[in-house]
Design a protein around this motif. Structure first.
Motif, PDB file in Angstrom:
ATOM      1  N   LEU A  52      22.083  53.646  15.332  1.00 11.50           N
ATOM      2  CA  LEU A  52      23.202  54.113  14.442  1.00 11.50           C
ATOM      3  C   LEU A  52      24.341  54.768  15.260  1.00 11.50           C
ATOM      4  O   LEU A  52      25.381  54.552  15.090  1.00 11.50           O
ATOM      5  N   SER A  72      21.231  59.932   7.354  1.00 13.37           N
ATOM      6  CA  SER A  72      20.686  60.413   6.037  1.00 13.37           C
ATOM      7  C   SER A  72      19.061  60.126   6.494  1.00 13.37           C
ATOM      8  O   SER A  72      18.877  59.136   7.052  1.00 13.37           O
ATOM      9  N   GLN A 125      17.486  58.637   4.151  1.00 15.60           N
ATOM     10  CA  GLN A 125      17.480  57.374   3.436  1.00 15.60           C
ATOM     11  C   GLN A 125      17.635  56.459   4.518  1.00 15.60           C
ATOM     12  O   GLN A 125      17.126  55.296   4.437  1.00 15.60           O
ATOM     13  N   MET A 126      18.833  56.632   5.436  1.00 16.50           N
ATOM     14  CA  MET A 126      18.982  55.533   6.211  1.00 16.50           C
ATOM     15  C   MET A 126      18.236  55.415   7.429  1.00 16.50           C
ATOM     16  O   MET A 126      17.971  54.091   8.029  1.00 16.50           O
ATOM     17  N   ARG A 186      20.703  64.846   4.463  1.00 19.50           N
ATOM     18  CA  ARG A 186      21.791  64.452   5.115  1.00 19.50           C
ATOM     19  C   ARG A 186      22.523  65.186   5.726  1.00 19.50           C
ATOM     20  O   ARG A 186      22.808  66.269   5.469  1.00 19.50           O
TER      21      ARG A 186
END
Length: 75
Positions: free
Chosen positions: A7, A20, A22-23, A65
């Protein structure tokens, strides 16, 4: 699963972006300690800016996040 290094490498120096739980396909319970460490020491190639977003899990506020800025450091 996306890695944190993947990322960060996609971003140019000075870019602001969000990381985050979730990512990274993590639960907030696992992401929170990582994010706390990033707040104190910086992350691999980035620094946390602003106020982290928190979510409530079982009555506990956990970081889910963060907004970061890419540094020029090598990853």
């Amino acid at each position: 699963m996306a890695s944190i290094n993947d990322l960060v490498r996609k971003q140019k120096a000075g870019a602001q972006f969000v990381i985050s739980a979730q990512m990274l396909r993590m639960k907030p319970q696992d992401f929170d300690p990582l994010a706390l460490n990033w707040l104190e020491e910086g992350g691999p190639g980035f620094n946390v800016i602003g106020v982290p977003h928190r979510t409530v899990v079982d009555g506990e506020f956990l970081i889910s996040r963060v907004t970061v800025i890419r540094t020029t450091a090598q990853i």
